[in-house]
Design a protein around this motif. Sequence first.
Motif, PDB file in Angstrom:
ATOM      1  N   ASP A  53       0.105 -14.203  -3.287  1.00 26.29           N
ATOM      2  CA  ASP A  53       0.846 -14.051  -4.536  1.00 26.29           C
ATOM      3  C   ASP A  53       0.787 -12.626  -5.087  1.00 26.29           C
ATOM      4  N   TYR A  54       0.053 -11.792  -4.405  1.00 22.36           N
ATOM      5  CA  TYR A  54      -0.178 -10.449  -4.909  1.00 22.36           C
ATOM      6  C   TYR A  54       0.399  -9.396  -3.970  1.00 22.36           C
ATOM      7  N   THR A  55       0.683  -8.262  -4.554  1.00 22.95           N
ATOM      8  CA  THR A  55       1.069  -7.067  -3.816  1.00 22.95           C
ATOM      9  C   THR A  55      -0.160  -6.190  -3.660  1.00 22.95           C
ATOM     10  N   ILE A  56      -0.356  -5.696  -2.456  1.00 23.64           N
ATOM     11  CA  ILE A  56      -1.425  -4.740  -2.193  1.00 23.64           C
ATOM     12  C   ILE A  56      -0.795  -3.409  -1.830  1.00 23.64           C
ATOM     13  N   ALA A  57      -1.283  -2.353  -2.434  1.00 23.40           N
ATOM     14  CA  ALA A  57      -0.737  -1.023  -2.169  1.00 23.40           C
ATOM     15  C   ALA A  57      -1.873  -0.039  -1.909  1.00 23.40           C
ATOM     16  N   TRP A  58      -1.526   0.980  -1.182  1.00 24.18           N
ATOM     17  CA  TRP A  58      -2.410   2.127  -1.002  1.00 24.18           C
ATOM     18  C   TRP A  58      -1.836   3.306  -1.773  1.00 24.18           C
ATOM     19  N   PHE A  59      -2.708   3.960  -2.511  1.00 19.34           N
ATOM     20  CA  PHE A  59      -2.383   5.187  -3.213  1.00 19.34           C
ATOM     21  C   PHE A  59      -3.304   6.278  -2.686  1.00 19.34           C
ATOM     22  N   ARG A  60      -2.923   7.504  -2.939  1.00 18.94           N
ATOM     23  CA  ARG A  60      -3.832   8.600  -2.662  1.00 18.94           C
ATOM     24  C   ARG A  60      -3.730   9.629  -3.774  1.00 18.94           C
ATOM     25  N   GLN A  61      -4.837  10.328  -3.950  1.00 19.40           N
ATOM     26  CA  GLN A  61      -4.888  11.348  -4.984  1.00 19.40           C
ATOM     27  C   GLN A  61      -5.648  12.552  -4.462  1.00 19.40           C
ATOM     28  N   ALA A  62      -4.942  13.664  -4.361  1.00 24.17           N
ATOM     29  CA  ALA A  62      -5.558  14.929  -3.978  1.00 24.17           C
ATOM     30  C   ALA A  62      -6.047  15.622  -5.240  1.00 24.17           C
ATOM     31  N   CYS A  94       6.940  -2.744  -5.020  1.00 23.64           N
ATOM     32  CA  CYS A  94       6.627  -1.722  -4.023  1.00 23.64           C
ATOM     33  C   CYS A  94       7.580  -0.538  -4.117  1.00 23.64           C
ATOM     34  N   ALA A  95       8.855  -0.817  -4.296  1.00 24.57           N
ATOM     35  CA  ALA A  95       9.856   0.246  -4.287  1.00 24.57           C
ATOM     36  C   ALA A  95       9.795   1.122  -5.533  1.00 24.57           C
ATOM     37  N   VAL A  96       9.454   0.528  -6.676  1.00 22.29           N
ATOM     38  CA  VAL A  96       9.514   1.296  -7.931  1.00 22.29           C
ATOM     39  C   VAL A  96       8.175   1.390  -8.645  1.00 22.29           C
ATOM     40  N   GLY A  97       7.175   0.676  -8.166  1.00 24.42           N
ATOM     41  CA  GLY A  97       5.894   0.653  -8.859  1.00 24.42           C
ATOM     42  C   GLY A  97       5.165   1.981  -8.820  1.00 24.42           C
ATOM     43  N   THR A  98       4.425   2.242  -9.867  1.00 24.06           N
ATOM     44  CA  THR A  98       3.588   3.429  -9.960  1.00 24.06           C
ATOM     45  C   THR A  98       2.167   3.004 -10.288  1.00 24.06           C
ATOM     46  N   ARG A  99       1.322   3.967 -10.441  1.00 28.07           N
ATOM     47  CA  ARG A  99      -0.086   3.695 -10.713  1.00 28.07           C
ATOM     48  C   ARG A  99      -0.281   2.730 -11.873  1.00 28.07           C
ATOM     49  N   SER A 100       0.470   2.893 -12.924  1.00 22.88           N
ATOM     50  CA  SER A 100       0.282   2.075 -14.120  1.00 22.88           C
ATOM     51  C   SER A 100       0.716   0.628 -13.927  1.00 22.88           C
ATOM     52  N   ASP A 101       1.455   0.342 -12.853  1.00 18.29           N
ATOM     53  CA  ASP A 101       1.918  -1.018 -12.601  1.00 18.29           C
ATOM     54  C   ASP A 101       0.898  -1.868 -11.866  1.00 18.29           C
ATOM     55  N   PHE A 102      -0.168  -1.266 -11.406  1.00 17.48           N
ATOM     56  CA  PHE A 102      -1.188  -1.993 -10.659  1.00 17.48           C
ATOM     57  C   PHE A 102      -2.456  -2.094 -11.502  1.00 17.48           C
ATOM     58  N   GLY A 103      -2.910  -3.316 -11.688  1.00 15.18           N
ATOM     59  CA  GLY A 103      -4.017  -3.546 -12.606  1.00 15.18           C
ATOM     60  C   GLY A 103      -5.386  -3.619 -11.965  1.00 15.18           C
ATOM     61  N   TYR A 104      -5.416  -3.738 -10.657  1.00 18.93           N
ATOM     62  CA  TYR A 104      -6.693  -3.897  -9.972  1.00 18.93           C
ATOM     63  C   TYR A 104      -6.844  -2.806  -8.924  1.00 18.93           C
ATOM     64  N   TRP A 105      -8.022  -2.203  -8.892  1.00 18.25           N
ATOM     65  CA  TRP A 105      -8.251  -1.046  -8.021  1.00 18.25           C
ATOM     66  C   TRP A 105      -9.565  -1.149  -7.280  1.00 18.25           C
ATOM     67  N   GLY A 106      -9.533  -0.672  -6.051  1.00 17.36           N
ATOM     68  CA  GLY A 106     -10.757  -0.490  -5.297  1.00 17.36           C
ATOM     69  C   GLY A 106     -11.399   0.830  -5.677  1.00 17.36           C
ATOM     70  N   GLN A 107     -12.519   1.135  -5.054  1.00 17.24           N
ATOM     71  CA  GLN A 107     -13.318   2.285  -5.465  1.00 17.24           C
ATOM     72  C   GLN A 107     -12.852   3.603  -4.868  1.00 17.24           C
ATOM     73  N   GLY A 108     -11.967   3.580  -3.896  1.00 15.41           N
ATOM     74  CA  GLY A 108     -11.508   4.822  -3.276  1.00 15.41           C
ATOM     75  C   GLY A 108     -12.358   5.211  -2.084  1.00 15.41           C
ATOM     76  N   THR A 109     -11.695   5.791  -1.106  1.00 15.44           N
ATOM     77  CA  THR A 109     -12.388   6.277   0.084  1.00 15.44           C
ATOM     78  C   THR A 109     -11.812   7.646   0.445  1.00 15.44           C
ATOM     79  N   GLN A 110     -12.695   8.593   0.726  1.00 17.36           N
ATOM     80  CA  GLN A 110     -12.279   9.973   0.974  1.00 17.36           C
ATOM     81  C   GLN A 110     -11.772  10.136   2.402  1.00 17.36           C
ATOM     82  N   VAL A 111     -10.617  10.759   2.516  1.00 21.24           N
ATOM     83  CA  VAL A 111     -10.085  11.161   3.813  1.00 21.24           C
ATOM     84  C   VAL A 111      -9.954  12.671   3.810  1.00 21.24           C
TER      85      VAL A 111
END
Length: 126
Positions: free
Chosen positions: A31-40, A105-122
């Motif tokens: 029932d949920y959308t999962i997305a990957w974001f990145r932040q430099a 997915c097509a129009v969502g931004t950071r503010s549209d996602f309410g749940y976040w993981g802790q982040g992993t460095q690449v």
Amino acid sequence: EVQLQASGGGLVQDGGSLRLSCEASGFAFDDYTIAWFRQAPGKERKLISCINSGEGIYVPDSVKGRFTIASDSAKNTVYLEMNGLKPEDTAVYFCAAERSWDEICAVGTRSDFGYWGQGTQVTVSS
């Protein structure tokens, strides 16, 4: 309680590959959308891949052809497969989740996602 656990980051050479994992718990996975974001450093957090049962897979043009996303509902895990990595891909990568809505997915931004993981460095070295 919704929880997202991201893993798989690391140091890789220019042209290398990595697979990130996002293990989800505490909600109905389908029932949920999962997305990957990145932040430099010094830049905004941007969506780089997204998956849900309605839209399927979404990968923006900026990484299309190099990055792909897949899910394993039996394991409640979403994967981000990254190939042909470049130094400009260096960032902290986050997985995020939100209850699905049309075109998230097509129009969502950071503010549209309410749940976040802790982040992993690449880090991609030249």
